[in-house]
Scaffold this active site. Structure first.
Site, PDB file in Angstrom:
ATOM      1  N   HIS A 104       0.831  -1.222   0.055  1.00 29.93           N
ATOM      2  CA  HIS A 104      -0.094   0.021  -0.067  1.00 29.93           C
ATOM      3  C   HIS A 104       0.953   1.114   0.129  1.00 29.93           C
ATOM      4  O   HIS A 104       2.002   1.036   0.743  1.00 29.93           O
ATOM      5  CB  HIS A 104      -0.747   0.063   1.101  1.00 29.93           C
ATOM      6  CG  HIS A 104      -1.670  -1.150   1.607  1.00 29.93           C
ATOM      7  ND1 HIS A 104      -1.350  -2.178   2.101  1.00 29.93           N
ATOM      8  CD2 HIS A 104      -3.179  -1.157   1.357  1.00 29.93           C
ATOM      9  CE1 HIS A 104      -2.395  -2.949   2.207  1.00 29.93           C
ATOM     10  NE2 HIS A 104      -3.693  -2.308   1.574  1.00 29.93           N
ATOM     11  N   GLU A 235     -10.681  -6.480  -5.049  1.00 22.15           N
ATOM     12  CA  GLU A 235     -10.555  -7.377  -4.223  1.00 22.15           C
ATOM     13  C   GLU A 235     -11.750  -7.709  -3.621  1.00 22.15           C
ATOM     14  O   GLU A 235     -11.986  -6.979  -2.653  1.00 22.15           O
ATOM     15  CB  GLU A 235      -9.139  -7.155  -3.460  1.00 22.15           C
ATOM     16  CG  GLU A 235      -9.048  -8.339  -2.349  1.00 22.15           C
ATOM     17  CD  GLU A 235      -7.726  -8.134  -1.581  1.00 22.15           C
ATOM     18  OE1 GLU A 235      -6.503  -7.608  -2.242  1.00 22.15           O
ATOM     19  OE2 GLU A 235      -7.914  -8.451  -0.270  1.00 22.15           O
ATOM     20  N   HIS A 274     -11.413 -14.134   2.465  1.00 23.98           N
ATOM     21  CA  HIS A 274     -12.286 -13.348   2.355  1.00 23.98           C
ATOM     22  C   HIS A 274     -13.561 -14.178   1.830  1.00 23.98           C
ATOM     23  O   HIS A 274     -14.889 -14.116   2.139  1.00 23.98           O
ATOM     24  CB  HIS A 274     -12.234 -12.105   1.216  1.00 23.98           C
ATOM     25  CG  HIS A 274     -11.450 -11.245   1.723  1.00 23.98           C
ATOM     26  ND1 HIS A 274     -10.682 -10.237   1.092  1.00 23.98           N
ATOM     27  CD2 HIS A 274     -10.544 -11.022   2.789  1.00 23.98           C
ATOM     28  CE1 HIS A 274      -9.705  -9.387   1.725  1.00 23.98           C
ATOM     29  NE2 HIS A 274      -9.749  -9.909   2.731  1.00 23.98           N
ATOM     30  N   ASP A 299      -4.700 -13.629  -3.329  1.00 30.23           N
ATOM     31  CA  ASP A 299      -4.059 -13.175  -2.272  1.00 30.23           C
ATOM     32  C   ASP A 299      -4.074 -14.354  -1.516  1.00 30.23           C
ATOM     33  O   ASP A 299      -5.069 -14.873  -0.740  1.00 30.23           O
ATOM     34  CB  ASP A 299      -5.011 -12.089  -1.593  1.00 30.23           C
ATOM     35  CG  ASP A 299      -4.271 -10.609  -1.878  1.00 30.23           C
ATOM     36  OD1 ASP A 299      -3.103 -10.775  -2.676  1.00 30.23           O
ATOM     37  OD2 ASP A 299      -4.768  -9.540  -0.849  1.00 30.23           O
ATOM     38  N   ASP A 312      -6.153 -13.929   7.929  1.00 32.67           N
ATOM     39  CA  ASP A 312      -4.920 -14.163   7.380  1.00 32.67           C
ATOM     40  C   ASP A 312      -3.626 -14.986   7.717  1.00 32.67           C
ATOM     41  O   ASP A 312      -2.399 -14.430   7.951  1.00 32.67           O
ATOM     42  CB  ASP A 312      -4.215 -12.308   7.398  1.00 32.67           C
ATOM     43  CG  ASP A 312      -5.269 -11.628   6.706  1.00 32.67           C
ATOM     44  OD1 ASP A 312      -6.187 -11.954   5.723  1.00 32.67           O
ATOM     45  OD2 ASP A 312      -5.184 -10.242   7.021  1.00 32.67           O
TER      46      ASP A 312
HETATM   47  C1  XUL Z   1      -7.710  -6.742   3.655  1.00 29.57           C
HETATM   48  C2  XUL Z   1      -6.867  -6.980   2.589  1.00 29.57           C
HETATM   49  C3  XUL Z   1      -6.140  -6.066   2.198  1.00 29.57           C
HETATM   50  C4  XUL Z   1      -5.876  -5.986   0.752  1.00 29.57           C
HETATM   51  C5  XUL Z   1      -5.092  -4.809   0.139  1.00 29.57           C
HETATM   52  O1  XUL Z   1      -8.484  -7.708   4.001  1.00 29.57           O
HETATM   53  O2  XUL Z   1      -7.012  -8.167   2.173  1.00 29.57           O
HETATM   54  O3  XUL Z   1      -5.177  -6.016   2.763  1.00 29.57           O
HETATM   55  O4  XUL Z   1      -5.354  -7.002   0.176  1.00 29.57           O
HETATM   56  O5  XUL Z   1      -5.848  -3.474   0.497  1.00 29.57           O
HETATM   57 CO    CO Z   2      -6.028  -8.936   0.537  1.00 24.17          CO
END
Ligand code: XUL
Ligand code: CO
Length: 439
Positions: A104, A235, A274, A299, A312
């Site tokens: 980011h 995303e 997610h 991701d 995560d």
């Molecule tokens: C949040 C997430 C973020 C995005 C990028 O859940 O996954 O880190 O990947 O903003």
């Molecule tokens: Co992400």
């Protein structure tokens, strides 16, 4: 790099040691970047990427507890820390042997008190990043703008009820796109953490969705104007931090893109944690996005199936990695996307070496997934069974249903002639047993 600048002293480039024992966690036992499978190297199929925010900015703090991870690069003023962080990150990428990273804007350089100051900070640190990219050959898989952490974004960025906030987000994205161009990023991600609502009573959903679509159109226009050659990705995530997020899951995002005529300009960056938060199985959105030709990147992480949170975690489950890689091979690869580890070591995993162990373990889990998926596809047993299951669509009436030329009258005439269909077993357990044979 001089000796005192080394952050991971004592760790050298992680080797491939296929016959290493179970206790040896500092080598790859399955990931062999140069090995070729179905015409591509393992490195090209997997395109691993390390994320900046969890691995280099993360402190281990959670809503119930303070910092547990004290990283030597996060010391000094915010700009001093940013300079150390970028060097630590590139040392890590090269020792691990990955070719890509993601960040980011605000992970790379701290936000200043004005937009101009934030942009200057970003310019200064990305100059160093560019130098390190050129020295090491490591490149940017994707850049994204943090449009959710600052308090100005608490009611949304592109969906904020106040256009002044939307304008700030636009100015930030404009700079993010310039940075993407400067660093040769292959993709640019939009994750709408605050693009949603907490209460339907104070929200004009129709207006918010239209503003978000128009915001994306401005981003497309600017990308074209500056000649930025990268894939845009959205995303999906259903909730957290909002109670409801508009980019709920793959199908919601695809419908949104099609509704606003944006689907040519975007693909999806699917994060399985997610997907499970949306109430789907791990592989659901990977498969859905891919079947619409919209799977752009992954991701790569996992939640705990027994928790409803976005934890995560590093993806370590071979069943999951096999299913993801089967889908990726079937669509011909994931380039220009990749497998980005949007994953964090547990706050209890406090040693620096745990960062290596986590990434090595997850890379090996994906290497095994790739090897398994290649065998599944090359054997052709499962695909043969699926083909047979749908074989009625390859000729006669079925073929005309498939190509869209059949009518309801045709279907009625067929039934009058052929009567009741006979039931056919779905044989789910047989498929599951065959799948298990490969993992
Ligand atoms: C949040 C997430 C973020 C995005 C990028 O859940 O996954 O880190 O990947 O903003
Ligand atoms: Co992400």
């Amino acid at each position: 790099m001089s000796a005192q600048e080394e952050f991971f002293a004592g760790i050298s480039k992680i080797p491939y040691v296929p016959n290493a024992g179970p206790a040896d966690v500092m080598c790859f036992k399955h990931y062999n970047a140069e090995e070729v499978f179905m015409g591509k190297t393992m490195g090209d199929w997997l395109r691993f990427s390390v994320c900046y925010w969890h691995s280099f900015c993360g402190t281990g703090a959670d809503p119930f507890g303070f910092q547990t991870l004290h990283r030597p690069w996060n010391e000094g003023t915010p700009m001093e820390a940013a300079k150390k962080r970028v060097r630590a990150a590139f040392e890590f990428f090269t020792k691990l042997g990955v070719k890509y990273y993601t960040f980011h804007d605000r992970d790379m350089a701290p936000e200043g008190s004005t937009l101009e100051e934030s942009n200057r900070n970003l310019d200064e640190i990305t100059d160093v990043a560019l130098q390190l990219q050129n020295q090491t050959g490591v490149g940017v898989l994707w850049v994204t703008c943090n449009l959710f952490a600052h308090s100005r974004y608490m009611n949304g960025a592109a969906t904020n009820p106040d256009c002044h906030v939307l304008a700030y987000a636009g100015a930030q994205v404009k700079k993010g796109l310039d940075i993407a161009k400067k660093l040769g990023a292959q993709n640019f991600v939009f994750w709408g953490g605050r693009e949603g609502f907490h209460s339907i009573l104070n929200s004009d959903v129709g207006a918010e969705l239209k503003h978000m679509a128009n915001f994306f159109k401005m981003a497309v226009q600017y990308k074209e104007k500056i000649g930025l050659n990268c894939q845009f990705l959205i995303e999906p995530k259903p909730k957290e931090p909002c109670k409801h997020q508009y980019d709920y899951d793959a199908m919601s995002v695809i419908a949104f893109l099609k509704h606003y005529d944006l689907e040519k300009h975007f693909k999806l960056n699917i994060e399985p944690n997610h997907t499970t938060l949306a109430g789907h199985s791990y592989e659901h959105d990977i498969v859905m996005a891919s079947s619409f030709g919209m799977l752009g990147s992954v991701d790569s992480n996992t939640g705990s199936p027994d928790l409803g949170w976005d934890t995560d975690q590093f993806p370590m489950d071979i069943r999951n990695t096999t299913l993801v890689m089967k889908t990726i091979i079937e669509q011909g690869g994931i380039q220009p996307g990749g497998l980005n580890f949007d994953a964090k070591v547990r706050r209890e995993s406090t040693d620096l070496v745990d960062l290596f162990i986590a990434h090595i373990g997850a890379m090996d889990a994906f290497a095994r997934g790739l090897r398994n998926a290649v065998r599944i596809i090359q054997d052709g047993l499962l695909s043969g069974l699926v083909k047979e299951r749908y074989s009625s669509y390859s000729h006669g009436l079925g073929q005309r249903v498939d190509d869209g030329s059949a009518t309801l009258e045709d279907l009625e005439a067929y039934i009058k002639q052929n009567g009741e269909p006979k039931v056919t077993s779905g044989k789910q357990e047989k498929y599951e047993t065959i799948f298990n044979h490969y993992i």
